[in-house]
Enzyme design. Sequence first.
Site, short mmCIF file in Angstrom:
data_model
loop_
_atom_site.label_atom_id
_atom_site.label_comp_id
_atom_site.label_asym_id
_atom_site.label_seq_id
_atom_site.Cartn_x
_atom_site.Cartn_y
_atom_site.Cartn_z
N CYS A 168 0.83 -1.21 0.00
CA CYS A 168 0.00 0.00 0.00
C CYS A 168 0.86 1.25 0.00
CB CYS A 168 -0.92 0.00 1.21
SG CYS A 168 -0.05 -0.01 2.80
N HIS A 302 -2.04 0.80 7.13
CA HIS A 302 -2.43 0.90 5.72
C HIS A 302 -2.17 2.33 5.24
CE1 HIS A 302 -4.32 -0.31 2.06
NE2 HIS A 302 -5.48 0.30 2.25
N ASN A 322 -8.59 4.30 -2.09
CA ASN A 322 -8.01 3.07 -1.57
C ASN A 322 -7.38 2.27 -2.71
OD1 ASN A 322 -7.28 1.16 0.31
ND2 ASN A 322 -9.36 0.52 0.81
#
EC number: 3.4.22.50
Length: 356
Positions: A168, A302, A322
């Site tokens: 991520c 994240h 995202n």
Amino acid sequence: MYANALVCLNPSFIKLQFHIVCTMNIIGIVTLALCSAASAADEGAAYNLQRAPDYFESFVENYNKNYTSDWEKNKRYSIFKDNLHEINAKNGNATDGPTATYKINKFSDLSKSELIAKFTGLSIPERVSNFCKTIILNQPPDKGPLHFDWREQNKVTSIKNQGACGACWAFATLASVESQFAMRHNRLIDLSEQQLIDCDSVDMGCNGGLLHTAFEEIMRMGGVQTELDYPFVGRNRRCGLDRHRPYVVSLVGCYRYVMVNEEKLKDLLRAVGPIPMAIDAADIVNYYRGVISSCENNGLNHAVLLVGYGVENGVPYWVFKNTWGDDWGENGYFRVRQNVNACGMVNDLASTAVLA
């Protein structure tokens, strides 16, 4: 007349007709009830837990799930049922009220710990450098617009899917660089996350990394190639940079920002473009749509991209991009309430880079 006609009919025929009509009515009622339940569940209403086996079989079919054994399938069903309980609890949470809804998605057979381990990737490497300059934003926030979104200016690239590669950090970092490139050149490009995964010597590829160290490694490497030239494969490999292919973006610096409150983040977002940020993803797993008001803040794991903010039904929110595909959330995006440090979004310093 109708009474006479009815008397003339054979009694056994009347009984048969009555049975058929009643049966059809019952089938119709049951079908309507099942369809209504499924429809309500799809919209984020409460799932009927007695129908958990049916939901699970539909989930397995819809998401092409393949389990290696009956034991594995039973384990996944148990986790799935636990997630249904949590989804129901969240959808009935008065804190979120009608603003956020949750539903079954492709992650519903995973525990939170499994998802965090496989589908996030923010972690601290053993060696951490810090070349980014720290800036303290201690001035009062400007009175900017109530609504602002870089997507509306076509400065945000498409939703990506990191898959089960814990990178991520690479996706969020390059998403911000892609937006800065679009702000400068008025065109969108997709940069190579795989280059960072393979060639960043500080971060740990699909095993995790940090945002500001990724900026520093891009500077060390001299730049980033396009996704087309160095495509994503979703696993760690040896660095395969082709020096004959050009870097399309290079960086000359990076900044980390200390802010007195979330309101100042709006000024920074409008000034520098979309911002990569660290969050706790545990509470967004089953997110479907709306503004999340209650979100865990138990540790950052994240990285996502802040692209905008606004107000809906009197609730001020942030918009994040995202990296779980466009079949998750609001076409790949999610929203959280402002000024409550939702998901720990301001626990770490925001970072941005400076294009060459």
